[in-house]
Design an enzyme around this catalytic site. Structure first.
Site: not given
Length: 140
Positions: A23, A68, A123
């Protein structure tokens, strides 16, 4: 005590600073937020709050602000390049972990006057973070 939960889906990207795992790289998620509202008494319609009101206020904010977008710490070294490319960003003063994003959404719901007690951010289908200032009674 009455509780209702609404799911809100959105897509976002992020990366974690000062992290050694995968990550640390820019990547994206198809996120799901579960926002739980709670009241002692129902309104005149027999509801905690109309689900469409949650959608109108909180889901609209998520759609306009987080969906987005790359959610990055404002000191992330990638920010200048992404801004130059015209990429949509949402900059924060904390590492954009699932835990911190759950709290961000909780705080937004609270600021809109929603009787929020908890927010869970998924997530992935297998990984979620839950934020609740105090553990409420009832199912989670």
């Amino acid at each position: 005590m009455f509780q209702v939960t609404r799911e809100i889906h959105f897509c976002y990207g992020h990366r974690l600073l000062h992290y050694e795992g995968k990550c640390r790289h820019l990547h994206g998620h198809n996120g799901k937020v579960e926002i739980t509202l709670q009241t002692d008494d129902l309104n005149w319609q027999g509801m905690v709050l109309d689900f469409s009101e949650i959608k109108r206020s909180l889901a609209a904010w998520i759609d306009e602000t987080l969906d987005h977008r790359m959610i990055l710490h404002r000191e992330d070294p990638a920010v200048p390049a992404l801004l130059q490319l015209g990429e949509p960003l949402f900059l924060v003063d904390f590492n954009p972990t699932a835990e911190n994003l759950a709290r961000l959404i909780y705080d937004r719901a609270k600021s809109q006057g929603l009787p929020v007690v908890s927010v869970r951010l998924w997530e992935t289908p297998q990984c979620s973070a839950w934020y609740c200032p105090e553990t409420p009674p009832g199912p989670r």
